[in-house]
Motif scaffolding. Structure first.
Motif, PDB file in Angstrom:
ATOM      1  N   THR A   5      33.243  40.899  43.452  1.00 49.51           N
ATOM      2  CA  THR A   5      34.189  42.015  43.574  1.00 49.51           C
ATOM      3  C   THR A   5      34.122  43.018  42.440  1.00 49.51           C
ATOM      4  O   THR A   5      34.658  44.121  42.559  1.00 49.51           O
ATOM      5  CB  THR A   5      35.632  41.473  43.639  1.00 49.51           C
ATOM      6  N   GLY A   6      33.511  42.623  41.321  1.00 47.00           N
ATOM      7  CA  GLY A   6      33.496  43.494  40.151  1.00 47.00           C
ATOM      8  C   GLY A   6      34.805  43.517  39.396  1.00 47.00           C
ATOM      9  O   GLY A   6      35.001  44.361  38.517  1.00 47.00           O
ATOM     10  N   ARG A   7      35.716  42.593  39.715  1.00 44.63           N
ATOM     11  CA  ARG A   7      37.009  42.505  39.034  1.00 44.63           C
ATOM     12  C   ARG A   7      37.131  41.154  38.349  1.00 44.63           C
ATOM     13  O   ARG A   7      36.603  40.159  38.822  1.00 44.63           O
ATOM     14  CB  ARG A   7      38.161  42.667  40.028  1.00 44.63           C
ATOM     15  N   ALA A   8      37.843  41.120  37.239  1.00 52.15           N
ATOM     16  CA  ALA A   8      38.080  39.862  36.527  1.00 52.15           C
ATOM     17  C   ALA A   8      39.300  39.164  37.118  1.00 52.15           C
ATOM     18  O   ALA A   8      40.267  39.810  37.519  1.00 52.15           O
ATOM     19  CB  ALA A   8      38.293  40.130  35.041  1.00 52.15           C
ATOM     20  N   PHE A   9      39.232  37.841  37.170  1.00 53.81           N
ATOM     21  CA  PHE A   9      40.338  37.046  37.695  1.00 53.81           C
ATOM     22  C   PHE A   9      40.691  35.942  36.703  1.00 53.81           C
ATOM     23  O   PHE A   9      39.813  35.392  36.030  1.00 53.81           O
ATOM     24  CB  PHE A   9      39.965  36.419  39.041  1.00 53.81           C
ATOM     25  N   THR A  10      41.973  35.648  36.619  1.00 55.44           N
ATOM     26  CA  THR A  10      42.434  34.528  35.815  1.00 55.44           C
ATOM     27  C   THR A  10      42.816  33.398  36.762  1.00 55.44           C
ATOM     28  O   THR A  10      43.847  33.477  37.440  1.00 55.44           O
ATOM     29  CB  THR A  10      43.656  34.918  34.963  1.00 55.44           C
ATOM     30  N   PRO A  11      41.999  32.349  36.845  1.00 58.78           N
ATOM     31  CA  PRO A  11      42.324  31.266  37.766  1.00 58.78           C
ATOM     32  C   PRO A  11      43.418  30.371  37.191  1.00 58.78           C
ATOM     33  O   PRO A  11      43.464  30.112  35.994  1.00 58.78           O
ATOM     34  CB  PRO A  11      41.005  30.510  37.885  1.00 58.78           C
ATOM     35  N   VAL A  12      44.305  29.925  38.055  1.00 59.75           N
ATOM     36  CA  VAL A  12      45.394  29.038  37.664  1.00 59.75           C
ATOM     37  C   VAL A  12      45.319  27.783  38.520  1.00 59.75           C
ATOM     38  O   VAL A  12      45.293  27.866  39.751  1.00 59.75           O
ATOM     39  CB  VAL A  12      46.760  29.733  37.847  1.00 59.75           C
ATOM     40  N   MET A  13      45.279  26.633  37.866  1.00 59.65           N
ATOM     41  CA  MET A  13      45.217  25.365  38.573  1.00 59.65           C
ATOM     42  C   MET A  13      46.625  24.910  38.956  1.00 59.65           C
ATOM     43  O   MET A  13      47.492  24.786  38.093  1.00 59.65           O
ATOM     44  CB  MET A  13      44.557  24.281  37.702  1.00 59.65           C
ATOM     45  N   LEU A  14      46.829  24.687  40.251  1.00 56.82           N
ATOM     46  CA  LEU A  14      48.105  24.157  40.740  1.00 56.82           C
ATOM     47  C   LEU A  14      47.858  22.823  41.410  1.00 56.82           C
ATOM     48  O   LEU A  14      47.026  22.721  42.325  1.00 56.82           O
ATOM     49  CB  LEU A  14      48.740  25.127  41.744  1.00 56.82           C
ATOM     50  N   LEU A  15      48.565  21.783  40.961  1.00 61.32           N
ATOM     51  CA  LEU A  15      48.550  20.493  41.634  1.00 61.32           C
ATOM     52  C   LEU A  15      49.739  20.464  42.578  1.00 61.32           C
ATOM     53  O   LEU A  15      50.891  20.558  42.126  1.00 61.32           O
ATOM     54  CB  LEU A  15      48.627  19.334  40.635  1.00 61.32           C
ATOM     55  N   ALA A  16      49.471  20.397  43.878  1.00 60.23           N
ATOM     56  CA  ALA A  16      50.529  20.453  44.880  1.00 60.23           C
ATOM     57  C   ALA A  16      50.612  19.121  45.604  1.00 60.23           C
ATOM     58  O   ALA A  16      49.670  18.711  46.289  1.00 60.23           O
ATOM     59  CB  ALA A  16      50.254  21.579  45.872  1.00 60.23           C
TER      60      ALA A  16
END
Length: 343
Positions: free
Chosen positions: A151-162
């Motif tokens: 995408t050419g965009r930066a992302f901040t991944p967040v880990m969720l335990l559900a």
């Protein structure tokens, strides 16, 4: 099972681990489980070989995202990513590392293109991938890099335990415990919380998510007697979240956050480090918790366990967490389409 979205993209994970076992076990019970249709992305030879090892008669069919759902009731649909070397149950093989990562890249590409509804990842063996030159701490960081490349965009991944009893998020993830205090910052806590709150609203359908923010130190620092970070970093971050209109409370003593009455007061717990989040999540739902990545332009879920090489090919691997991951991915995909929200 009738769906209003494309099939899920299920990656093979490490072909020496239990990902193949649990994939086969679930497809064999697809009708009883009302299993959402998926397209297995990985090595057909490894999958058919594991079926033979387990004594399962599982027909495979080469498929595409467009015809996978039509095949699903009669045969397990496969998009082939061949393994360079034979996949032996319980014996990790570094030569197969490119196939493991290629399967993930293919699943992400298909999902970003809208041809599959979500990415569901079987477990990988990071040590084996490291030996082959893999440079990311884990799945989460690799997925964020693939999203950025596409995408050419930066992302901040967040880990969720559900899980059925708890949702929890670690603010810092795969770093040594001794490095956590230096890694924590107001900005990191706020960014993680904002991403979590946004995805709980748009994908999980929670109108106003309630966030419980754990303290770093015992007793949330005890007014500074047990550490300064809670008053200096965590509390100001919570104040900033509240000022933004987010329903956040904290810092809370972590040792009193996870009993039944406490969990009823919030929708997600934000924890300061990996084990603070994952120990209660696994204690309360070891077999049916799901690892899902927030903050990405596509849905991603995964079973909350590893490759379990010692169980591979022996018929004892439980598929409960993968089943929960598939069901959650399908539900999140349906939520997005119902609300008309683009991933």
């Amino acid at each position: 099972m009738t769906t209003t979205y494309p099939p899920l993209a299920l990656t093979m994970g490490d072909p020496a681990g239990i990902g193949l076992d649990i994939t086969l076990a679930l497809w064999a019970e697809r009708e009883q489980l009302s299993l959402p249709p998926f397209l297995f992305i990985g090595c057909p030879a490894a999958l058919s070989g594991r079926a033979a090892t387990l004594g399962l008669d599982i027909p495979l069919v080469r498929a595409t995202p467009e015809n996978a759902a039509g095949h699903f009731s009669a045969a397990l649909p496969v998009l082939a990513v061949p393994c360079p070397a034979e996949a032996v149950a319980g014996v990790p093989e570094p030569r197969n590392a490119p196939a493991v990562t290629d399967a993930i890249e293919t699943a992400v590409s298909l999902t970003l293109a809208g041809r599959t509804a979500a990415v569901v990842t079987n477990p990988i063996a990071k040590a084996m991938l490291y030996d082959a030159g893999f440079s990311y701490p884990g799945h989460t960081e690799f997925l964020a890099a693939l999203a950025a490349q596409a995408t050419g965009r930066a992302f901040t991944p967040v880990m969720l335990l559900a899980g059925p009893k708890l949702r929890s998020v670690p603010v810092t993830i795969h770093i040594p415990l001794k490095d956590v205090p230096a890694a924590l910052s107001e900005d990191l806590i706020v960014e993680t919380a904002v991403i979590t709150e946004q995805d709980l609203r748009r994908r999980f359908g929670i109108a106003r998510p309630r966030l419980a923010i754990a303290g770093l130190n015992p007793h949330a620092g005890e007014g500074g007697a047990l550490g300064a970070e809670d008053d200096a970093i965590v509390r100001p971050a919570v104040e900033r979240l509240v000022a933004r209109g987010i329903a956040a409370i904290g810092p809370l003593p972590a040792d009193t956050m996870f009993h039944d009455a406490a969990r009823a007061t919030y929708d997600v717990a934000l924890c300061m480090y990996h084990d603070q989040a994952l120990i209660p999540a696994k204690a309360l739902g070891f077999d049916d918790s799901v690892n899902t990545t927030l903050g990405l332009p596509f849905i991603r879920t995964s079973p909350d366990h590893g490759t379990a090489f010692a169980l591979a090919g022996k018929g004892g691997a439980k598929p409960d967490s993968l089943l929960a991951a598939l069901r959650l991915a399908a539900a999140l995909a349906l939520n997005e389409r119902t609300e008309g929200v683009a991933a």
